[in-house]
Design a protein around this motif. Structure first.
Motif, short mmCIF file in Angstrom:
data_model
loop_
_atom_site.label_atom_id
_atom_site.label_comp_id
_atom_site.label_asym_id
_atom_site.label_seq_id
_atom_site.Cartn_x
_atom_site.Cartn_y
_atom_site.Cartn_z
N THR A 23 0.81 -1.21 0.00
CA THR A 23 0.00 0.00 0.00
C THR A 23 0.84 1.26 0.00
O THR A 23 0.30 2.36 -0.07
N LEU A 24 2.15 1.12 0.09
CA LEU A 24 3.03 2.29 0.16
C LEU A 24 3.77 2.54 -1.14
O LEU A 24 4.16 1.61 -1.84
N ARG A 25 3.95 3.82 -1.46
CA ARG A 25 4.85 4.22 -2.53
C ARG A 25 5.92 5.06 -1.87
O ARG A 25 5.65 6.11 -1.30
N TYR A 26 7.19 4.61 -1.92
CA TYR A 26 8.27 5.28 -1.20
C TYR A 26 8.79 6.47 -2.00
O TYR A 26 9.11 6.36 -3.18
N VAL A 27 8.86 7.61 -1.33
CA VAL A 27 9.28 8.86 -1.95
C VAL A 27 10.54 9.33 -1.26
O VAL A 27 10.53 9.55 -0.04
N PRO A 28 11.66 9.53 -1.98
CA PRO A 28 12.89 9.94 -1.33
C PRO A 28 12.84 11.34 -0.74
O PRO A 28 13.45 11.62 0.28
N GLU A 29 12.11 12.26 -1.39
CA GLU A 29 11.98 13.63 -0.90
C GLU A 29 10.61 14.15 -1.28
O GLU A 29 9.95 13.64 -2.19
N GLU A 30 10.16 15.22 -0.57
CA GLU A 30 8.86 15.80 -0.87
C GLU A 30 8.78 16.27 -2.31
O GLU A 30 7.72 16.23 -2.92
N SER A 31 9.88 16.72 -2.86
CA SER A 31 9.87 17.27 -4.21
C SER A 31 9.96 16.20 -5.28
O SER A 31 9.96 16.51 -6.47
N LYS A 32 10.07 14.93 -4.89
CA LYS A 32 10.27 13.86 -5.87
C LYS A 32 9.12 12.85 -5.85
O LYS A 32 9.31 11.67 -6.03
N ASP A 33 7.91 13.37 -5.61
CA ASP A 33 6.75 12.47 -5.57
C ASP A 33 6.06 12.39 -6.92
O ASP A 33 4.97 11.84 -7.03
N LYS A 34 6.67 12.94 -7.98
CA LYS A 34 6.01 13.04 -9.27
C LYS A 34 6.17 11.76 -10.09
O LYS A 34 7.29 11.34 -10.40
N VAL A 35 5.05 11.16 -10.43
CA VAL A 35 5.05 10.02 -11.35
C VAL A 35 5.13 10.52 -12.78
O VAL A 35 5.79 9.94 -13.64
N ILE A 36 4.43 11.63 -13.05
CA ILE A 36 4.54 12.33 -14.33
C ILE A 36 4.86 13.79 -14.03
O ILE A 36 4.73 14.25 -12.89
N SER A 37 5.28 14.53 -15.02
CA SER A 37 5.68 15.92 -14.79
C SER A 37 4.46 16.81 -14.59
O SER A 37 3.34 16.48 -15.00
N ASP A 38 4.69 17.96 -13.94
CA ASP A 38 3.62 18.94 -13.78
C ASP A 38 3.10 19.41 -15.14
O ASP A 38 1.90 19.71 -15.29
N GLU A 39 3.98 19.47 -16.11
CA GLU A 39 3.57 19.89 -17.45
C GLU A 39 2.58 18.89 -18.05
O GLU A 39 1.61 19.28 -18.72
N ASP A 40 2.80 17.60 -17.79
CA ASP A 40 1.88 16.58 -18.30
C ASP A 40 0.53 16.66 -17.59
O ASP A 40 -0.52 16.48 -18.21
N VAL A 41 0.56 16.91 -16.27
CA VAL A 41 -0.69 17.07 -15.53
C VAL A 41 -1.46 18.27 -16.06
O VAL A 41 -2.66 18.18 -16.35
N LEU A 42 -0.76 19.39 -16.22
CA LEU A 42 -1.39 20.61 -16.72
C LEU A 42 -1.97 20.37 -18.12
O LEU A 42 -3.12 20.77 -18.40
N GLY A 43 -1.22 19.70 -18.96
CA GLY A 43 -1.68 19.44 -20.31
C GLY A 43 -2.96 18.60 -20.34
O GLY A 43 -3.88 18.88 -21.11
N ALA A 44 -3.02 17.58 -19.49
CA ALA A 44 -4.21 16.73 -19.43
C ALA A 44 -5.43 17.50 -18.93
O ALA A 44 -6.53 17.39 -19.49
#
Length: 299
Positions: free
Chosen positions: A34-55
């Motif tokens: 149930t966990l997805r391990y994230v090394p840092e708060e800023s590295k939780d992106k599966v896809i880029s913000d640009e891709d999210v914005l585009g969708a």
């Protein structure tokens, strides 16, 4: 009588626990899937913000065009260049029909879920969860969700970690906590509903709506705004989506903000609006239920 009451409480707990953060936290070690391990708060992106914005822009723009005959008041306050852009898009979409005032005679309006399918190739909706006693869930009702696609959004009022949310949180299984402590209250009932509607009315600028409140009703205008009903995965139900935080950029088109299902509890023009989307971790077929995982920061 006491036995019936206890059974009722037990059934309610079995539904509630899938969204109860302390229960989830206590059971994480027993269920590492149930966990997805994230090394840092800023590295939780599966896809880029640009891709999210585009969708989001792709879906919202299609919704705007589909509702164009209802946008006359908004069009009066938009620059001519923006009006021309939508006129050109309509001309392409409707085989050269450029007379916008006659559009309602040329095209029938599609349902929001149909627009989502036409735009991204899939549609999602709420239904009874396949998890026993889990209540509602979210399913792919049509098409195929490709890996990396934005499949839904988590709607609700956005609270900074220093803002009051005690009364809204009582018995509320729909409060999402971001990595930086920001909270999103996705409850569509009770005091949470009243607070969201109040903030939605507060931020409106004439005909321009700064957020969407239809997710509080049965007539949802943004078909992605069902993320609060996505259940957590389990040992036998592996996660197929994950949460991803997204701050709405200042360049986001003002006429499309009417489809954003989030609003800040306290208006602050210096801070971007926080949204949370759910991103597909793999291809998800029609008929499958969405199951999310919770991320944790590791050093």
């Amino acid at each position: 009588m006491p036995g019936r009451l206890l059974r009722g409480l037990w059934q309610r707990w079995r539904r509630y626990k899938y969204r109860f953060v302390p229960w989830i936290a206590l059971n994480l070690n027993h269920n590492p899937r149930t966990l997805r391990y994230v090394p840092e708060e800023s590295k939780d992106k599966v896809i880029s913000d640009e891709d999210v914005l585009g969708a989001l822009l792709k879906v919202f723009q299609a919704l705007f065009l589909n509702d164009f005959n209802k946008q006359s008041e908004i069009l009066t306050v938009l620059p001519e260049s923006v009006k021309s852009k939508y006129q050109d898009l309509l001309a392409v979409e409707h085989q050269g029909v450029k007379l916008l005032e006659n559009r309602h005679q040329q095209q029938s309006t599609f349902k929001p879920e149909e627009i989502l399918y036409k735009t991204l190739g899939f549609s999602v909706a709420q239904a009874t969860s396949s998890l026993i006693s889990a209540g509602k869930g979210v399913f792919v009702t049509k098409g195929l969700v490709p890996k990396g696609a934005v499949v839904s959004m988590y709607p609700g009022t956005v609270y900074q970690k220093y803002e009051p949310i005690f009364f809204q949180s009582i018995g509320n299984p729909f409060i999402f906590r971001c990595l930086d402590g920001v909270l999103i209250d996705g409850n569509d009932k009770g005091i949470s509903k009243v607070v969201y509607r109040s903030c939605n009315g507060r931020d409106r600028l004439g005909p321009l709506k700064m957020s969407d409140s239809t997710w509080l009703t049965s007539e949802i205008h943004n078909p992605l705004a069902v993320g609060q009903y996505v259940n957590n995965c389990s040992n036998d139900r592996e996660a197929n989506v994950c949460y991803q935080e997204f701050d709405v950029p200042a360049v986001f088109p003002v006429e499309l903000k009417q489809y954003l299902p989030n609003i800040a509890y306290r208006y602050d023009k210096q801070s971007p609006l926080r949204c949370v989307v759910l991103v597909a971790l793999r291809d998800i077929k029609q008929g499958e239920e969405l199951f999310s995982n919770y991320y944790t920061i590791v050093s």
